[in-house]
Every structure is written in structure tokens, then in C-alpha cells.
Design an enzyme around this catalytic site. Sequence first.
Site, short mmCIF file in Angstrom:
data_model
loop_
_atom_site.label_atom_id
_atom_site.label_comp_id
_atom_site.label_asym_id
_atom_site.label_seq_id
_atom_site.Cartn_x
_atom_site.Cartn_y
_atom_site.Cartn_z
N GLY A 1 7.16 5.63 7.93
CA GLY A 1 6.28 6.79 8.00
C GLY A 1 6.44 7.47 9.34
N SER A 2 5.37 8.10 9.80
CA SER A 2 5.46 8.88 11.03
C SER A 2 5.46 7.96 12.26
CB SER A 2 4.27 9.83 11.12
OG SER A 2 3.07 9.10 11.20
N GLN B 1 0.89 19.28 4.57
CA GLN B 1 2.30 19.39 4.97
C GLN B 1 2.72 20.86 5.00
OE1 GLN B 1 3.50 16.61 5.93
NE2 GLN B 1 5.59 17.25 6.40
N GLY C 1 3.22 4.68 13.01
CA GLY C 1 4.03 3.49 13.30
C GLY C 1 3.64 2.85 14.62
N LYS D 1 0.89 -1.17 0.00
CA LYS D 1 0.00 0.00 0.00
C LYS D 1 0.93 1.22 0.00
CE LYS D 1 -1.74 3.02 2.12
NZ LYS D 1 -1.54 4.45 1.79
N CYS E 1 13.53 11.53 6.24
CA CYS E 1 13.63 11.11 7.64
C CYS E 1 15.03 11.38 8.17
CB CYS E 1 13.25 9.65 7.80
SG CYS E 1 14.03 8.56 6.61
N GLU F 1 9.65 16.56 15.00
CA GLU F 1 9.94 16.43 13.56
C GLU F 1 9.04 17.39 12.78
OE1 GLU F 1 8.95 12.71 11.45
OE2 GLU F 1 10.96 12.84 10.61
P1 NDP Z 1 1.99 8.59 7.76
O1 NDP Z 1 2.71 7.91 8.84
O2 NDP Z 1 0.61 9.02 8.02
O3 NDP Z 1 1.94 7.66 6.46
C1 NDP Z 1 2.88 6.63 6.13
C2 NDP Z 1 2.14 5.50 5.45
O4 NDP Z 1 1.23 4.91 6.39
C3 NDP Z 1 1.29 5.95 4.26
O5 NDP Z 1 1.23 4.94 3.29
C4 NDP Z 1 -0.06 6.11 4.91
O6 NDP Z 1 -1.12 6.14 3.99
C5 NDP Z 1 -0.09 4.92 5.84
N1 NDP Z 1 -1.06 5.01 6.92
C6 NDP Z 1 -1.64 6.10 7.47
N2 NDP Z 1 -2.51 5.74 8.45
C7 NDP Z 1 -2.48 4.39 8.52
C8 NDP Z 1 -3.16 3.42 9.31
N3 NDP Z 1 -4.06 3.77 10.23
N4 NDP Z 1 -2.88 2.11 9.11
C9 NDP Z 1 -1.98 1.73 8.19
N5 NDP Z 1 -1.33 2.60 7.38
C10 NDP Z 1 -1.55 3.91 7.55
O7 NDP Z 1 2.84 9.78 7.27
P2 NDP Z 1 2.37 10.97 6.31
O8 NDP Z 1 2.64 10.53 4.92
O9 NDP Z 1 1.01 11.46 6.60
O10 NDP Z 1 3.39 12.09 6.79
C11 NDP Z 1 3.20 12.70 8.04
C12 NDP Z 1 4.48 12.79 8.80
O11 NDP Z 1 5.14 11.52 8.88
C13 NDP Z 1 5.52 13.66 8.19
O12 NDP Z 1 5.31 14.98 8.47
C14 NDP Z 1 6.78 13.11 8.80
O13 NDP Z 1 6.96 13.64 10.08
C15 NDP Z 1 6.54 11.66 8.90
N6 NDP Z 1 7.10 10.87 7.80
C16 NDP Z 1 8.27 10.23 8.00
C17 NDP Z 1 8.84 9.51 6.99
C18 NDP Z 1 10.11 8.81 7.16
O14 NDP Z 1 10.77 8.51 6.16
N7 NDP Z 1 10.51 8.47 8.37
C19 NDP Z 1 8.24 9.42 5.67
C20 NDP Z 1 6.99 10.13 5.57
C21 NDP Z 1 6.47 10.80 6.60
P3 NDP Z 1 -1.59 7.56 3.40
O15 NDP Z 1 -0.46 8.07 2.59
O16 NDP Z 1 -2.76 7.27 2.61
O17 NDP Z 1 -1.89 8.41 4.59
#
Ligand code: NDP
Length: 498
Positions: free
Chosen positions: A230-231, A333, A235, A177, A286, A387
Site C-alpha cells: 500500500g502507501s 483518488q 506502511g 484484510k 506501484c 506518487e
Molecule cells: P493505503 O496504504 O491506505 O491502504 C493499503 C491497505 O492498508 C488497505 O487494505 C488499507 O485498508 C490498509 N490500511 C489503511 N490504514 C491502515 C492502518 N492504520 N493499519 C493497517 N492497515 C491499514 O492505500 P490506499 O488504498 O488508501 O491508497 C492510497 C495511496 O497508496 C495511493 O494513492 C498510492 O499512492 C498508494 N498505493 C500504493 C500501492 C502499491 O501497490 N504500492 C497500492 C495501493 C495504494 P483500506 O483499504 O480500508 O483503507
Amino acid sequence: MSTPRVFHNLIGGEFVPAQSGKTFERRNPADTRDVVGIFADSDERDVHAAVEAAKAAFPQWSKVPAPKRGEILLRAAELLHARKEQYSRDLTREMGKPLFEAGGDIVEAIGMAQYAGSEGRRMHGVTTPSELPNKFQMSIRQPIGVVGLITPWNFPMAIASWKMLPAIVCGNTVVIKPGEDASVSTYNLVQCLMEAGLPPGVVNIVTGYGPRAGQPLVEHPDVPVISFTGSTETGRLVYELGARRIKRVSLEMGGKNPLIVMPDADLDLALDGVLWAAFGTTGQRCTATSRLIVHRAVAKELVERIVARAQSLRVGNGLDPATEMGPLVNEKQLQRVLNYIDIGKQEGATLLCGGYRLTGGDYDYGYFIAPTVFTNVTPQMRIAREEIFGPVLSVIEVDSLDEAVAIANDVAYGLSSAIYTRDINAAFRAMQALQAGIVYINAPTIGAEIHLPFGGVKATGNGHREAGPTMLDVFSEWKSVYIDYSGALQRAQIDNAD
Ligand code: NDP
């Protein structure tokens, strides 16, 4: 503008619309008049269909000899290489980073296809001598089953490859996904794999929003492994949901990465490093440098030079080869970063440059923000601890290496870190003391290579390391095998006691 492409889910080798019939569109964050694609707005039913397809493909794929699995990846690497230019453009359009950086994303995927592909011929186990005579023992790696991958938008090709390619070379099948803001690159990667000979159902793609399309994957009883980037907030939820079902969950989450500059540093080098790490990918990495921890003796000179260079960075549409910094990925963002800039001002930090949305002309169609530098930041301020994920640098002045390291470590995260110094003793002391998964000496906090373990400590990760040889530990199961050829019952430990 051309007619937008329509992307259906990929399930069992077939492109199929979401069962609800719903779609969503993605627009170019540098120019919202440009529709990048229309995607399936998937829900639980689509996820279940994808998992069924992955389950059906698993028995056969897991029996393909690992070197043969690897050969498919090596062929895919060649296809990615041939299409690098087109895929870079697709990536720039979907998430905004300039073309030269988008090319880096594709290069990482090529590197991972080569590295994971050649792992098909290694996948080393362990053999050890036995305590007992006429007994042989070894451990082998085995595929696990259906692996669920949830990826973000900031490295849409690289992160997908870091997870998917080791997972499949280990003999698993996959449901991915991708981040809803950047799904095209996942399709491009998988297209190369399919043309390289990947059988249907080994990789399945379900697009959509996190809670509706991601969460059912985490909750699915037939998906024993989840790999998430992700965030930290999401996580944590993924970890909790996985724990209830006793899943293996590999998490790569946020960072608040420090870059330390000591008074004996090569300031020209440090200057280039700070600019690249703080403003590259518009700060949406990140591993981005978000805290500059600089010795007071050189702070004034270095900060003046950073501000001068930050103000002259060319911000614009990443498709323009002259662009040095692209837009933020989306409106949400943008608001988040502007909100943090307000917080910084309210906390009493001094805004030296940037701090505002860029407007006028083509800027009005995108989410552009000026590179931003705060000084007089104290370690307790929120802009020094949380962050931000944008082009915002917080400068903290210190009087010693010990103070710098203490401040560097005094945050919840621990992904990347860097120190600029010409003192070998200081460099080694920092390398040992910094609480981070990655340390750079005389290089910025970004620049990880795929053949070393990647990941972080504290709120950044949960102990797994994707990339490098450790990637296999995420996506395979160890089995220890004992072969007794003595022809008699040999009781381990007991017989051995005297
Ligand atoms: P998220 O953690 O929301 O998203 C990461 C992934 O998880 C996306 O595919 C997202 O889908 C999915 N997701 C969201 N909610 C759920 C859930 N309940 N169950 C399973 N999967 C889920 O990050 P964002 O993209 O919204 O970014 C927000 C913040 O995250 C940033 O500002 C940053 O701080 C951090 N981030 C960190 C990253 C890293 O590399 N460490 C990368 C990206 C973000 P969808 O995209 O549809 O929401």
C-alpha cells in the site's frame, strides 16, 4: 441491476457477519449505480476471532507435508483457470480496470498458485560440510505461525495470491484484510482454495476499513508476521507498530518510476511502452511510469506522438471490451489526482493534454479522468517527486545518460525503472546505476513475472522480496541443525583451531 451479493467475514471456515452487525457497500467506480457487494465492517473483535481460528488451525496445517499443501494450490490453479472469465468481470466491477487487464490479475494468481504449489516439492534448505569429522549439518525451513496480510485494491487478486499462497505452502495460517474497495477478488481466490481442499481456518478473511480492521491485525500479539502492500504513509505506521512487537514486517509501498529514452532508442517501441506503463490500470500501479526522462534530441518527436495517442485512448467502463483505460478507483483518488494536476500547473509545468475529469453521459456515474501529460517538468517539482497514482505523465528533458540516471535516482522511491536504448554499454551502465528493485531494458516499467523477486529500495520497501524464490524467506523461519555422530564431545572452533 441485480441484487448485490452479501459477503460475511470468513472465520474458521464459517461465513459470519461482523460482531457489530455493521456493513459497508462497494459500488462500481465506472458506474456508481451498480452495487458490487455488501461487506462486513469489521473491528478488533472480528480480527481477534479470525486470529483465534488461524491459531487453532495452525498445529494441524503446519504438520501437513509441504508437497500435500502444494497439491491444494495446484488444484486451486485449475479452478481459477476455469473461472477466469467470471472472476475478471468481478474484478473489473469492483476496481475498474478493463477486462483484459483484469484477466491478467487472474493469470498472475494462477501462475502464483502453480509456482507456490510446486514449491511444496522443493522448499530447499542448505547442507554444508562440517569443520569437524563425523558431523553433519543442514538448515530447514519451518512454518512461523499466523500471518497477517494487508492488501490494496489495485491488484486485488494478484497481490492477495502473491502473499497468501507462499504463506500457506510454507505451513502458516493466514488472516487477510483486503483493501476495502476491492474485497470480492480475495473471496474468489479463497473459494478456489477451499474447493481444492484447504482445511477450515487456514485462511480467514476480515473485511473493513484500514484503521479499524487492519490495525488490530498488525497489533495482535499472536500474529508474528505482517505482509503489507500500500502507501508509504500507511506502511511506515505498520512498520512502527510491528517493530514495537518485534514482528517480521514485509512492506511493498509506493513508487515514482522513471522510464529513460535515449536518442538511439527505437521510438516506436518506446512510444508503446510509455503509453502502456503510464496509462495502464489508469496509472494506479506501484510500477506505473510516472516520469518520462527523455533525451532532448528526441523529446519533441516522442512527446508529440505520446500526446496524440493519449488523446485517442478510449476511456470508459472496463466491462466494455473496447475500453482501453478505466476509471480511478474512488472519489478520493479522483480528487487526489486532480489536486496534483493543479499543483503541476501552479508549479509552472506545461499541460499538453488531459488534466480534467471526464463528464457527460455515462461518465457522470464514474470517476473518469483524461490521460494527462505535462512537459517542462523540472526534477524538483512535486509532480516529479511524489506518487500521484493516476494517469499523469511528467516529462523531463535531459542531455546525457548520466543526467538521466541522476534524475531517475533523485526521488525517495526505488521500485521499478526502464531504459530504451540500442547501445548495450548504456543499457548495462543504467542497469547497474539505477536505484530500483527492478530494471527493464527496452520494455516499460510494468510487467513483473512471479518467479523473480519483486520489491523496491529506499521508501518503497524494507528489504524483503515477495514472489520469486525469496518469497519463502518472508513466510518461513530457518532452523540450522547439527548432528554429531562422532560419539565424543567435539568443540566447534576450539578443537578446530589448529
Ligand atoms: P493505503 O496504504 O491506505 O491502504 C493499503 C491497505 O492498508 C488497505 O487494505 C488499507 O485498508 C490498509 N490500511 C489503511 N490504514 C491502515 C492502518 N492504520 N493499519 C493497517 N492497515 C491499514 O492505500 P490506499 O488504498 O488508501 O491508497 C492510497 C495511496 O497508496 C495511493 O494513492 C498510492 O499512492 C498508494 N498505493 C500504493 C500501492 C502499491 O501497490 N504500492 C497500492 C495501493 C495504494 P483500506 O483499504 O480500508 O483503507
